[in-house]
Design a protein around this motif. Structure first.
Motif, PDB file in Angstrom:
ATOM      1  N   MET A  15     -36.771  56.477  72.922  1.00  0.00           N
ATOM      2  CA  MET A  15     -35.310  56.111  71.715  1.00  0.00           C
ATOM      3  C   MET A  15     -36.090  56.803  71.166  1.00  0.00           C
ATOM      4  N   GLN A  16     -35.787  58.267  69.857  1.00  0.00           N
ATOM      5  CA  GLN A  16     -35.755  58.898  69.234  1.00  0.00           C
ATOM      6  C   GLN A  16     -34.600  58.895  68.203  1.00  0.00           C
ATOM      7  N   ALA A  17     -33.509  58.469  67.822  1.00  0.00           N
ATOM      8  CA  ALA A  17     -32.650  58.331  66.910  1.00  0.00           C
ATOM      9  C   ALA A  17     -32.203  56.885  67.016  1.00  0.00           C
ATOM     10  N   ILE A  18     -31.984  56.624  65.774  1.00  0.00           N
ATOM     11  CA  ILE A  18     -30.292  55.012  65.727  1.00  0.00           C
ATOM     12  C   ILE A  18     -29.638  55.776  64.657  1.00  0.00           C
ATOM     13  N   ILE A  19     -28.716  55.369  65.354  1.00  0.00           N
ATOM     14  CA  ILE A  19     -27.790  55.502  64.153  1.00  0.00           C
ATOM     15  C   ILE A  19     -26.874  53.742  63.960  1.00  0.00           C
ATOM     16  N   VAL A  20     -26.684  53.920  62.747  1.00  0.00           N
ATOM     17  CA  VAL A  20     -26.373  52.464  62.056  1.00  0.00           C
ATOM     18  C   VAL A  20     -24.778  52.654  61.104  1.00  0.00           C
ATOM     19  N   ASN A  21     -23.936  51.798  61.820  1.00  0.00           N
ATOM     20  CA  ASN A  21     -23.026  51.680  60.623  1.00  0.00           C
ATOM     21  C   ASN A  21     -22.288  50.003  59.909  1.00  0.00           C
ATOM     22  N   SER A  22     -22.138  49.919  59.338  1.00  0.00           N
ATOM     23  CA  SER A  22     -21.858  48.794  58.450  1.00  0.00           C
ATOM     24  C   SER A  22     -20.190  48.615  57.802  1.00  0.00           C
ATOM     25  N   GLY A  23     -20.085  47.222  58.149  1.00  0.00           N
ATOM     26  CA  GLY A  23     -18.114  47.373  57.607  1.00  0.00           C
ATOM     27  C   GLY A  23     -17.582  47.015  58.962  1.00  0.00           C
ATOM     28  N   ASN A  24     -18.073  47.670  60.195  1.00  0.00           N
ATOM     29  CA  ASN A  24     -16.868  47.704  61.263  1.00  0.00           C
ATOM     30  C   ASN A  24     -18.091  46.761  62.733  1.00  0.00           C
ATOM     31  N   ALA A  25     -17.730  45.494  63.417  1.00  0.00           N
ATOM     32  CA  ALA A  25     -18.731  45.623  64.253  1.00  0.00           C
ATOM     33  C   ALA A  25     -18.584  46.210  65.799  1.00  0.00           C
ATOM     34  N   ASN A  26     -17.727  46.942  65.745  1.00  0.00           N
ATOM     35  CA  ASN A  26     -16.947  47.166  66.970  1.00  0.00           C
ATOM     36  C   ASN A  26     -17.652  46.614  67.479  1.00  0.00           C
ATOM     37  N   ALA A  27     -16.850  45.545  67.759  1.00  0.00           N
ATOM     38  CA  ALA A  27     -16.490  44.194  69.638  1.00  0.00           C
ATOM     39  C   ALA A  27     -15.618  43.167  69.213  1.00  0.00           C
ATOM     40  N   CYS A  28     -15.493  43.125  70.516  1.00  0.00           N
ATOM     41  CA  CYS A  28     -14.355  42.977  71.508  1.00  0.00           C
ATOM     42  C   CYS A  28     -13.115  43.843  70.887  1.00  0.00           C
ATOM     43  N   THR A  29     -13.524  45.358  70.900  1.00  0.00           N
ATOM     44  CA  THR A  29     -12.777  46.299  70.654  1.00  0.00           C
ATOM     45  C   THR A  29     -12.194  46.932  72.217  1.00  0.00           C
ATOM     46  N   GLY A  30     -12.704  46.789  73.610  1.00  0.00           N
ATOM     47  CA  GLY A  30     -12.191  46.902  74.845  1.00  0.00           C
ATOM     48  C   GLY A  30     -12.361  48.338  74.908  1.00  0.00           C
ATOM     49  N   SER A  31     -11.902  48.961  76.047  1.00  0.00           N
ATOM     50  CA  SER A  31     -12.316  49.739  76.735  1.00  0.00           C
ATOM     51  C   SER A  31     -12.548  51.125  75.335  1.00  0.00           C
ATOM     52  N   GLN A  32     -11.251  51.201  74.329  1.00  0.00           N
ATOM     53  CA  GLN A  32     -11.811  51.848  73.225  1.00  0.00           C
ATOM     54  C   GLN A  32     -12.734  51.858  73.253  1.00  0.00           C
ATOM     55  N   GLY A  33     -13.356  50.731  72.022  1.00  0.00           N
ATOM     56  CA  GLY A  33     -15.063  49.987  71.545  1.00  0.00           C
ATOM     57  C   GLY A  33     -16.063  50.884  72.464  1.00  0.00           C
ATOM     58  N   ILE A  73     -27.209  52.962  69.481  1.00  0.00           N
ATOM     59  CA  ILE A  73     -26.387  52.966  68.968  1.00  0.00           C
ATOM     60  C   ILE A  73     -26.405  51.238  68.111  1.00  0.00           C
ATOM     61  N   CYS A  74     -25.814  50.506  66.710  1.00  0.00           N
ATOM     62  CA  CYS A  74     -25.708  49.386  66.461  1.00  0.00           C
ATOM     63  C   CYS A  74     -24.905  49.579  64.526  1.00  0.00           C
ATOM     64  N   SER A  75     -24.012  48.376  64.928  1.00  0.00           N
ATOM     65  CA  SER A  75     -22.832  48.357  64.355  1.00  0.00           C
ATOM     66  C   SER A  75     -23.496  47.073  63.543  1.00  0.00           C
ATOM     67  N   THR A  76     -22.207  46.932  62.369  1.00  0.00           N
ATOM     68  CA  THR A  76     -22.156  45.411  61.957  1.00  0.00           C
ATOM     69  C   THR A  76     -21.031  45.206  61.072  1.00  0.00           C
ATOM     70  N   GLY A  77     -20.223  44.523  60.879  1.00  0.00           N
ATOM     71  CA  GLY A  77     -19.208  44.191  60.205  1.00  0.00           C
ATOM     72  C   GLY A  77     -18.270  43.593  60.496  1.00  0.00           C
ATOM     73  N   VAL A  78     -17.172  43.719  60.211  1.00  0.00           N
ATOM     74  CA  VAL A  78     -15.986  42.687  61.492  1.00  0.00           C
ATOM     75  C   VAL A  78     -15.357  42.628  62.341  1.00  0.00           C
ATOM     76  N   ILE A  79     -14.980  41.918  63.606  1.00  0.00           N
ATOM     77  CA  ILE A  79     -14.866  42.252  64.263  1.00  0.00           C
ATOM     78  C   ILE A  79     -13.801  41.784  64.698  1.00  0.00           C
ATOM     79  N   GLY A  80     -13.080  42.891  65.992  1.00  0.00           N
ATOM     80  CA  GLY A  80     -11.309  43.211  66.356  1.00  0.00           C
ATOM     81  C   GLY A  80     -11.313  44.196  66.098  1.00  0.00           C
ATOM     82  N   GLU A  81     -11.951  44.576  65.124  1.00  0.00           N
ATOM     83  CA  GLU A  81     -10.684  46.319  64.448  1.00  0.00           C
ATOM     84  C   GLU A  81     -11.334  47.136  65.440  1.00  0.00           C
ATOM     85  N   LEU A  82     -10.670  48.291  65.452  1.00  0.00           N
ATOM     86  CA  LEU A  82     -11.301  49.725  65.735  1.00  0.00           C
ATOM     87  C   LEU A  82     -12.186  50.209  65.090  1.00  0.00           C
TER      88      LEU A  82
END
Length: 408
Positions: free
Chosen positions: A76-94, A118-127
């Motif tokens: 792995m050479q890079a890790i992109i991380v966002n907070s504020g949105n978990a991108n969890a339980c978002t189906g194929s669009q997620g 890729i890492c995400s953290t935050g609210v579950i279930g929002e696109l």
């Protein structure tokens, strides 16, 4: 006699990009109202990678992508991380959005897409609002200054009250090697792991396979030994990058400095774990439970995790109530081997139970001890040689307030 531990010194001057060849950044892109919410960590060369991920059956889309990189690429050479949105339980669009984040980051850096985590953290279930994320990825620029490292550590936070970072420098084959770590985590913290993201960088030369085995073993004694509230997140991730730029000979269990490296690695993981436990949502105290005399180390750790995870123990510590009955009760329902007549319990240095029966103690003295910021509980099972330690925090009024209004 000088031990490996005597040689280890935590470094106050190092941070996540102190190991050779790393850069980082953290910016506000608009996922959160004001605070930084997009972070990027980059190695100048592809690094060998190790990773452990949530045990929750429901896994966020970024987990699946990052896990694929770890298992199939090994680098792995890079890790992109966002907070504020978990991108969890978002189906194929997620899944598509996580893939797009990976692709955009790779294109920006001019590297292969399968070298990006890729890492995400935050609210579950929002696109994921991808127009905001795309603009953020275009904007973010990594650097090698202390400010860049601090920006990264701030951009990964959610309900945390403080950044969490640690570092150790050591000598391997006469060359300086640095191990550094940064993490976030405050609520939904339960073995195994937590609603937590943790990143460890090192310039040591160690293979993907050896690093993965080391991380898996260390995780059981550190990240899997903390609890705040009994919930296991959909996004838990620990990633370790080792780019080899220190120039040491490859580290393996047969290397003469293997014990020095592994102890520093464990120390870094333990530091981050304790910081996460101490920063539990609304927490005022770190609780450490040390279990000895258990049938096995595995049973000792499970007993320790059961005690530190007990809501009744946690509220007693918050209220400075020396209610040892809650401790021995948790030992009893841990599901492990227990002989009620051999148990000894100390709160701090004060014995409260011996051979399963109460000992007279000065309640005022113990109440004063429980007012301290860190509370230690020792349980001697008296039936074997097993030992284990777990960490958690007290349960306060503020925890309810924070989580009652999390989405608002």
């Amino acid at each position: 006699m000088v031990t490996v531990s005597d040689k280890l010194k935590r470094s106050a001057s190092h941070n996540i990009i102190s190991p050779k060849g790393y850069k980082a950044a953290g910016i506000h892109c608009g996922l959160k109202h004001k605070k930084k919410d997009l972070a990027l960590l980059v190695s100048e060369v592809p690094a060998n990678v190790a990773g452990v991920f949530t045990t929750n059956v429901i896994k966020a889309a970024p987990i699946l992508l990052s896990k694929d990189v770890v298992q199939n690429t090994g680098k792995m050479q890079a890790i992109i991380v966002n907070s504020g949105n978990a991108n969890a339980c978002t189906g194929s669009q997620g899944a598509d959005d996580a893939y797009t984040m990976q692709k955009l980051t790779a294109e920006k850096l001019g590297i292969a897409q399968d070298l990006v985590g890729i890492c995400s953290t935050g609210v579950i279930g929002e696109l994921m609002p991808m127009d905001i994320v795309k603009a953020g990825i275009e904007k973010i620029e990594v650097g090698s200054q202390l400010e860049d490292a601090l920006d990264f550590s701030q951009a990964i936070l959610t309900t945390d009250t403080a950044t969490k970072h640690t570092a150790y420098n050591l000598k391997i084959d006469g060359k300086e090697v640095i191990i550094a770590g940064v993490a976030k985590g405050s609520g939904m913290i339960k073995p195994n792991m937590a609603t937590m993201l943790a990143y460890i960088t090192t310039d040591a030369n160690i293979s993907h396979e050896t690093l993965q085995a080391l991380l898996a073993d260390t995780t059981e004694k550190t990240f899997n030994a903390i609890t705040v509230d009994g919930d296991t997140s959909t996004n838990d991730t620990v990633l370790v990058l080792a780019n080899g730029l220190a120039g040491n000979n490859e580290l393996t269990p047969n290397h003469p400095d293997w014990n020095v490296f592994t102890e520093a690695f464990k120390a870094a993981c333990e530091d981050l774990s304790k910081m996460i436990a101490k920063d539990g949502e609304g927490a005022t105290k770190l609780i450490e439970v040390n279990v000895t005399g258990a049938k096995t180390d595995v049973e000792a750790l499970q007993i320790a995790k059961t005690v530190v995870g007990s809501s009744l123990v946690k509220t007693a510590v918050f209220g400075c109530d020396a209610n040892w009955g809650r401790i021995i009760c948790a030992v009893g329902y841990s599901g492990m081997t227990v002989d009620p007549e051999t148990i000894k319990i100390h709160i701090g240095e004060i014995p409260v139970v011996e051979f399963g029966e109460p000992i007279l103690f000065l309640n005022d003295q113990l109440t004063e001890y429980l007012k301290e910021n860190e509370v230690k509980i020792a349980v001697d099972m008296g039936i074997g040689d097993g030992k284990g330690t777990a960490w958690g925090c007290d349960l306060t009024y503020d925890y309810v307030q924070i989580n009652a209004t999390y989405r608002s």
